[in-house]
Design an enzyme around this catalytic site. Structure first.
Site, PDB file in Angstrom:
ATOM      1  N   HIS A 127      -3.359   6.923   1.979  1.00  0.00           N
ATOM      2  CA  HIS A 127      -3.707   5.685   1.512  1.00  0.00           C
ATOM      3  C   HIS A 127      -5.000   5.324   2.184  1.00  0.00           C
ATOM      4  CE1 HIS A 127      -4.028   1.650   0.716  1.00  0.00           C
ATOM      5  NE2 HIS A 127      -3.942   1.354   1.675  1.00  0.00           N
ATOM      6  N   CYS A 131       0.740  -1.248  -0.124  1.00  0.00           N
ATOM      7  CA  CYS A 131       0.048   0.049   0.189  1.00  0.00           C
ATOM      8  C   CYS A 131       0.683   1.230  -0.062  1.00  0.00           C
ATOM      9  CB  CYS A 131      -0.939  -0.055   1.362  1.00  0.00           C
ATOM     10  SG  CYS A 131      -2.132  -1.429   1.259  1.00  0.00           S
ATOM     11  N   ASN A 137     -10.258  -0.454  -1.053  1.00  0.00           N
ATOM     12  CA  ASN A 137      -8.578  -0.360  -0.913  1.00  0.00           C
ATOM     13  C   ASN A 137      -7.818  -1.003  -2.193  1.00  0.00           C
ATOM     14  OD1 ASN A 137      -5.885  -0.642  -0.515  1.00  0.00           O
ATOM     15  ND2 ASN A 137      -5.954  -1.322   1.378  1.00  0.00           N
TER      16      ASN A 137
HETATM   17  N1  ACO Z   1     -18.709  -8.807   8.258  1.00  0.00           N
HETATM   18  C1  ACO Z   1     -19.285  -8.879   9.433  1.00  0.00           C
HETATM   19  N2  ACO Z   1     -18.578  -9.390  10.363  1.00  0.00           N
HETATM   20  C2  ACO Z   1     -17.179  -9.416  10.145  1.00  0.00           C
HETATM   21  C3  ACO Z   1     -16.348  -9.326   9.006  1.00  0.00           C
HETATM   22  C4  ACO Z   1     -17.479  -8.693   7.813  1.00  0.00           C
HETATM   23  N3  ACO Z   1     -16.883  -8.463   6.437  1.00  0.00           N
HETATM   24  N4  ACO Z   1     -15.227  -9.161   9.085  1.00  0.00           N
HETATM   25  C5  ACO Z   1     -15.048  -9.545  10.388  1.00  0.00           C
HETATM   26  N5  ACO Z   1     -16.188  -9.727  10.935  1.00  0.00           N
HETATM   27  C6  ACO Z   1     -16.220  -9.856  12.318  1.00  0.00           C
HETATM   28  C7  ACO Z   1     -15.298 -10.807  13.105  1.00  0.00           C
HETATM   29  O1  ACO Z   1     -15.480 -12.109  12.861  1.00  0.00           O
HETATM   30  C8  ACO Z   1     -15.362 -10.197  14.314  1.00  0.00           C
HETATM   31  O2  ACO Z   1     -16.396 -11.088  14.797  1.00  0.00           O
HETATM   32  P1  ACO Z   1     -16.331 -11.910  16.561  1.00  0.00           P
HETATM   33  O3  ACO Z   1     -16.293 -10.602  17.427  1.00  0.00           O
HETATM   34  O4  ACO Z   1     -17.390 -12.514  16.641  1.00  0.00           O
HETATM   35  O5  ACO Z   1     -15.168 -12.698  16.544  1.00  0.00           O
HETATM   36  C9  ACO Z   1     -16.057  -8.841  14.567  1.00  0.00           C
HETATM   37  O6  ACO Z   1     -16.455  -8.700  13.172  1.00  0.00           O
HETATM   38  C10 ACO Z   1     -14.970  -7.867  14.778  1.00  0.00           C
HETATM   39  O7  ACO Z   1     -13.936  -8.185  14.102  1.00  0.00           O
HETATM   40  P2  ACO Z   1     -12.880  -7.145  14.293  1.00  0.00           P
HETATM   41  O8  ACO Z   1     -11.530  -7.774  13.297  1.00  0.00           O
HETATM   42  O9  ACO Z   1     -12.393  -6.837  15.633  1.00  0.00           O
HETATM   43  O10 ACO Z   1     -13.315  -5.935  13.389  1.00  0.00           O
HETATM   44  P3  ACO Z   1     -12.691  -4.670  13.293  1.00  0.00           P
HETATM   45  O11 ACO Z   1     -13.487  -3.621  13.755  1.00  0.00           O
HETATM   46  O12 ACO Z   1     -10.997  -4.486  13.792  1.00  0.00           O
HETATM   47  O13 ACO Z   1     -12.576  -4.400  11.801  1.00  0.00           O
HETATM   48  C11 ACO Z   1     -11.005  -4.390   9.855  1.00  0.00           C
HETATM   49  C12 ACO Z   1     -11.818  -5.201  10.930  1.00  0.00           C
HETATM   50  C13 ACO Z   1     -12.049  -3.759   9.124  1.00  0.00           C
HETATM   51  C14 ACO Z   1     -10.264  -5.530   9.114  1.00  0.00           C
HETATM   52  C15 ACO Z   1     -10.010  -3.585  10.697  1.00  0.00           C
HETATM   53  O14 ACO Z   1      -9.447  -4.453  11.598  1.00  0.00           O
HETATM   54  C16 ACO Z   1      -9.065  -2.697   9.596  1.00  0.00           C
HETATM   55  O15 ACO Z   1      -9.547  -2.402   8.584  1.00  0.00           O
HETATM   56  N6  ACO Z   1      -7.859  -3.292   9.587  1.00  0.00           N
HETATM   57  C17 ACO Z   1      -6.843  -2.558   8.617  1.00  0.00           C
HETATM   58  C18 ACO Z   1      -6.826  -3.665   7.721  1.00  0.00           C
HETATM   59  C19 ACO Z   1      -6.235  -2.865   6.337  1.00  0.00           C
HETATM   60  O16 ACO Z   1      -7.039  -2.080   6.105  1.00  0.00           O
HETATM   61  N7  ACO Z   1      -5.551  -3.569   5.620  1.00  0.00           N
HETATM   62  C20 ACO Z   1      -5.375  -3.218   4.306  1.00  0.00           C
HETATM   63  C21 ACO Z   1      -4.005  -3.331   3.850  1.00  0.00           C
HETATM   64  S1  ACO Z   1      -2.852  -2.470   4.873  1.00  0.00           S
HETATM   65  C22 ACO Z   1      -3.158  -1.136   4.595  1.00  0.00           C
HETATM   66  O17 ACO Z   1      -3.331  -0.623   3.504  1.00  0.00           O
HETATM   67  C23 ACO Z   1      -2.622  -0.171   6.046  1.00  0.00           C
END
Ligand code: ACO
Length: 331
Positions: free
Chosen positions: A256, A115, A286
């Site tokens: 980003h 990214c 993204n």
């Molecule tokens: N739909 C519904 N529920 C979901 C989904 C979905 N698509 N994905 C995960 N969940 C659930 C999980 O299973 C979890 O359930 P549980 O509590 O029963 O275990 C719950 O939602 C919460 O999950 P978390 O991972 O805690 O959710 P969070 O609020 O952290 O969001 C996310 C997850 C969106 C992936 C976040 O962590 C994030 O954006 N991280 C950054 C990742 C990123 O952007 N990477 C891209 C490349 S790197 C970069 O660009 C910087």
């Protein structure tokens, strides 16, 4: 920055026409429009049709950027392509784009920084113009993330989209736009938090790696989220301070686009006026190397980016990689 003043002379983007909405994803995995929108800020993303590759998107953006600069492909001296989804391991996507656009005098290469690829590629290519080695450089950020996303994994498949952006960098006259400074980092300890485990020399492709679904993006979302917020703020602050500037001096902050909440948290900590922050993740998700040019393009179209504006680009990505580029907009 030493050497000649170097500026972004033109910008163009391309996304494939097909749109994958949150409602579409609801039919594929156990998710909801509400969850995706609230946790990420994404409503829809563009996805290629089968057989369309990264170079196809890159060629569209590159051709338009070169024309917008008032140049021909023969004017380009070097091509730097940021991508994690090259058409194939080799030849490089830069070679494929060079051939397709007919940039007969250019050499070039791909750059892998996930990214952060666009900020890394901008800094890298600008050195060739600043040094006088080339008058015009082409920077392409392009990814077909849908080719490495597991559409059975709801935690990752909702996040990504496909797209491309390109800029031409040219020597600039003093007083015009210019790239002022940059700051880049890697923190290789973050590798396991975001990677595609198989297909390289460590785990070559095999029936086993396919069965284990190791050719897809694997991510520890919470770790990536925290690192991205902290590092975006830290690296942005550092480059501003080094130039005797404050966040209040910025006309536009272009992060980003990984997650709306990452951008809002980082810019709030940094103290950037929300009016100066562009967020367009809603329409594209993204797109990895393409998010920053796509955001710049939207800013230009919305009249939020004008000649002479002070702009800070910032990125954090797999690696971990991080980068900022501070510049005055040139057109
Ligand atoms: N739909 C519904 N529920 C979901 C989904 C979905 N698509 N994905 C995960 N969940 C659930 C999980 O299973 C979890 O359930 P549980 O509590 O029963 O275990 C719950 O939602 C919460 O999950 P978390 O991972 O805690 O959710 P969070 O609020 O952290 O969001 C996310 C997850 C969106 C992936 C976040 O962590 C994030 O954006 N991280 C950054 C990742 C990123 O952007 N990477 C891209 C490349 S790197 C970069 O660009 C910087």
């Amino acid at each position: 920055m030493s050497g000649r003043a170097t500026a972004i002379a033109s910008l163009a983007t391309y996304v494939p026409p097909r749109v994958l909405t949150n409602a579409d994803l609801e039919k594929i995995v156990d998710t909801s429009d509400e969850w995706i929108l609230q946790r990420t800020g994404i409503r829809e993303r563009h996805i290629v049709d089968p057989g369309v590759a990264t170079s196809d998107l890159g060629v569209e953006a590159a051709t338009r950027a070169i024309a917008a600069a008032g140049l021909t492909p023969d004017d380009i001296g070097v091509i730097v392509v940021g991508t994690v989804t090259p058409d194939m391991f080799f030849p490089s996507t830069a070679c494929l784009i060079q051939h397709r656009i007919g940039a007969h005098h250019a050499w070039g290469f791909d750059l892998s920084a996930a990214c952060s690829a666009f900020t890394y590629a901008l800094t890298t290519a600008s050195q060739f113009v600043a040094s006088g080695a080339h008058d015009h450089a082409l920077v392409v950020g392009a990814d077909v993330m849908s080719s490495i996303i597991d559409y059975k994994d709801r935690a990752t498949c909702v996040l990504f989209g496909d797209g491309a952006g390109a800029v031409v960098l040219s020597a600039a006259n003093p007083g015009q736009g210019a790239i002022l400074d940059f700051e880049h980092e890697v923190d290789g300890g973050g590798g396991p938090a975001l990677c595609m485990p198989a297909g390289g020399s460590r785990k070559p492709s095999s029936h086993e790696t396919v069965d284990q679904r190791l050719h897809y993006v694997k991510q520890d979302g919470a770790t990536v989220f925290k690192f991205a917020v902290r590092k975006t703020e830290e690296i942005a602050r550092r480059v501003l301070e080094r130039n005797g500037m404050t966040p209040g001096d910025l006309d536009l902050f272009v992060s980003h686009q990984a997650n709306r909440r990452i951008i809002l948290s980082a810019t709030e900590k940094l103290g950037v006026d929300p009016e100066k922050v562009i967020i367009n993740i809603e329409r594209f998700g993204n797109t990895t190397a393409a998010t920053i040019p796509l955001a710049l393009n939207d800013a230009v179209r919305a009249g939020r980016l004008k000649k002479g504006d002070l702009v800070l680009l910032a990125s954090v990505g797999a690696g971990f990689t991080a980068g900022t580029v501070l510049l005055r907009w040139g057109f």
